[in-house]
Each structure stands twice: as C-alpha cells, then as structure tokens.
Design a protein around this motif. Structure first.
Motif, short mmCIF file in Angstrom:
data_model
loop_
_atom_site.label_atom_id
_atom_site.label_comp_id
_atom_site.label_asym_id
_atom_site.label_seq_id
_atom_site.Cartn_x
_atom_site.Cartn_y
_atom_site.Cartn_z
N SER A 79 2.66 9.48 5.85
CA SER A 79 3.28 8.77 4.74
C SER A 79 2.22 8.39 3.70
O SER A 79 1.20 7.80 4.04
CB SER A 79 3.96 7.51 5.28
OG SER A 79 4.38 6.69 4.22
N TYR A 80 2.49 8.77 2.44
CA TYR A 80 1.59 8.48 1.32
C TYR A 80 2.31 7.47 0.42
O TYR A 80 3.36 7.78 -0.14
CB TYR A 80 1.30 9.75 0.52
CG TYR A 80 0.54 10.78 1.33
CD1 TYR A 80 -0.84 10.90 1.21
CD2 TYR A 80 1.20 11.62 2.22
CE1 TYR A 80 -1.54 11.84 1.96
CE2 TYR A 80 0.50 12.55 2.97
CZ TYR A 80 -0.86 12.66 2.84
OH TYR A 80 -1.55 13.58 3.58
N GLY B 37 -3.00 2.86 1.82
CA GLY B 37 -1.79 3.52 1.35
C GLY B 37 -1.45 4.81 2.08
O GLY B 37 -0.64 5.59 1.63
N LEU B 38 -2.06 5.01 3.25
CA LEU B 38 -1.85 6.24 4.02
C LEU B 38 -1.59 5.87 5.47
O LEU B 38 -2.36 5.12 6.07
CB LEU B 38 -3.12 7.09 3.91
CG LEU B 38 -3.12 8.49 4.49
CD1 LEU B 38 -2.06 9.35 3.83
CD2 LEU B 38 -4.49 9.12 4.29
N LYS C 203 6.88 7.85 -6.35
CA LYS C 203 7.54 7.42 -5.12
C LYS C 203 6.71 7.77 -3.90
O LYS C 203 5.84 8.63 -3.97
CB LYS C 203 8.93 8.04 -5.02
CG LYS C 203 8.94 9.57 -4.99
CD LYS C 203 10.38 10.07 -4.92
CE LYS C 203 10.45 11.50 -4.50
NZ LYS C 203 10.48 12.50 -5.49
N LYS C 204 7.00 7.08 -2.82
CA LYS C 204 6.33 7.33 -1.55
C LYS C 204 6.65 8.75 -1.10
O LYS C 204 7.76 9.23 -1.28
CB LYS C 204 6.86 6.32 -0.54
CG LYS C 204 6.06 6.20 0.73
CD LYS C 204 6.48 4.96 1.48
CE LYS C 204 7.29 5.36 2.69
NZ LYS C 204 7.55 4.23 3.57
N VAL C 205 5.66 9.44 -0.51
CA VAL C 205 5.85 10.81 -0.04
C VAL C 205 5.62 10.84 1.47
O VAL C 205 4.62 10.31 1.95
CB VAL C 205 4.84 11.77 -0.72
CG1 VAL C 205 4.91 13.17 -0.11
CG2 VAL C 205 5.09 11.84 -2.21
N LEU D 96 0.75 15.43 -2.87
CA LEU D 96 1.29 14.41 -3.77
C LEU D 96 2.51 14.93 -4.53
O LEU D 96 2.67 16.12 -4.73
CB LEU D 96 0.19 14.00 -4.76
CG LEU D 96 -1.12 13.53 -4.12
CD1 LEU D 96 -2.19 13.35 -5.18
CD2 LEU D 96 -0.91 12.25 -3.34
N ALA D 97 3.34 13.99 -4.97
CA ALA D 97 4.51 14.35 -5.76
C ALA D 97 4.63 13.36 -6.91
O ALA D 97 4.43 12.16 -6.73
CB ALA D 97 5.76 14.30 -4.90
N GLU D 98 4.93 13.87 -8.08
CA GLU D 98 5.15 13.02 -9.26
C GLU D 98 4.01 12.04 -9.48
O GLU D 98 4.21 10.83 -9.50
CB GLU D 98 6.49 12.29 -9.15
CG GLU D 98 7.68 13.23 -9.07
CD GLU D 98 9.00 12.48 -8.99
OE1 GLU D 98 9.32 11.76 -9.96
OE2 GLU D 98 9.68 12.61 -7.96
N VAL D 99 2.81 12.57 -9.63
CA VAL D 99 1.63 11.76 -9.87
C VAL D 99 1.72 11.11 -11.25
O VAL D 99 2.06 11.76 -12.23
CB VAL D 99 0.35 12.63 -9.78
CG1 VAL D 99 -0.89 11.83 -10.18
CG2 VAL D 99 0.18 13.19 -8.38
N ILE D 100 1.42 9.82 -11.31
CA ILE D 100 1.39 9.10 -12.58
C ILE D 100 -0.04 9.09 -13.10
O ILE D 100 -0.29 9.34 -14.27
CB ILE D 100 1.88 7.64 -12.39
CG1 ILE D 100 3.32 7.64 -11.88
CG2 ILE D 100 1.73 6.84 -13.68
CD1 ILE D 100 3.79 6.29 -11.35
N GLU D 101 -1.00 8.81 -12.17
CA GLU D 101 -2.39 8.66 -12.60
C GLU D 101 -3.33 8.89 -11.41
O GLU D 101 -3.03 8.50 -10.30
CB GLU D 101 -2.56 7.24 -13.13
CG GLU D 101 -3.96 6.82 -13.47
CD GLU D 101 -4.02 5.38 -13.96
OE1 GLU D 101 -3.38 5.05 -14.97
OE2 GLU D 101 -4.72 4.57 -13.30
#
Length: 138
Positions: free
Chosen positions: A71-72, A90-91, A57-59, A36-41
């Motif tokens: 793609s995440y 979402g995957l 954003k999408k990773v 994951l990148a830049e997790v909000i929650e």
C-alpha cells in the motif's frame, strides 16, 4: 517544511514519475519499487537525499512474482542513498492480516539479486530484486 528546502520539484504525473524513476536509477534501486498513480508532485533534495511523492489517491499494488500486496499512501517520504531507502513513511506491506509500515529497503552491494525490507515492527523480509523490475507492472 525545512526538509524540502533547496529541493527540485516536478509537478504532474508524467514529469513526477520520470523524476522518481531517474532517482531510483541513479541510486541503483529497482525501478519497479514505486508503482505510482496520478502523481501530483515529486520532490528531491540532493544534499540530504530527502524525497517526497504526493499522489491523488492511495495505491495498492500486488507484486505478482512474490505474491505481496503493498500500500502506497497519498504522501510518501523517504531518504535515498546508494542501494538504500531509509526513514520510509507512507508505505505498508501486507503481512498475514497486518499492514506493518515499511521503514527501510536495502539492496546488497555487490548485488546478490536480493532486496531486503525492514518494518518498524521488526519484521524483515528478503525478496528477489526481479520482483521489483519495472516490467512487473500492468
């Protein structure tokens, strides 16, 4: 959302990632499944196994050992149980020119060192669990 009722929620990248990894550990799943990148929650409802992840954003992550691009989405939802993640949203994993959504991820129990992926399109793939070890990042 009713699914999120009674859930534990962690905000921010560091706390969210820590929680996501501890859930993977607890349910004996490969720790590298969620780059994951830049997790909000990140949230988790223990009674149902429902987990959600929101990221900025999408990773797209390339699992180098198996040459697989995954793609995440910005929102990922799953139901977690021991050795299994089901009802995945979402995957997607790139398969030739297509991006079929991944619907389920299972590990053999007892372990054979294999991880099985199922897509909604009926495609099934098996890979070595080492390909999803946390050390594969970077």
């Amino acid at each position: 959302m009713a699914e999120k009722e009674g859930g534990i929620v962690k905000k921010g990248h560091e706390e969210g990632l820590k929680m996501a990894i501890s859930i993977l550990e607890e349910f004996e799943l490969p720790l590298g499944l969620l780059p994951l990148a830049e997790v909000i929650e990140v949230g988790f409802v223990r009674s149902t196994g429902y987990m959600w992840i929101l990221q900025k954003k999408k990773v797209e992550h390339n699992f180098k050992m198996i040459g697989k691009l995954v793609s995440y989405n910005t929102e990922i939802t799953v139901f977690v149980e021991k050795h299994r993640i089901k009802k995945v949203r979402g995957l997607k994993a790139k398969e030739l020119m297509l991006w079929p959504p991944v619907s389920e991820i299972t590990l053999d129990n007892p372990s054979t060192g294999k991880v099985h992926f199922k897509s909604l399109a009926g495609i099934q793939k098996t890979f070595p669990d080492k390909a999803f070890a946390a050390e594969q990042y970077g």
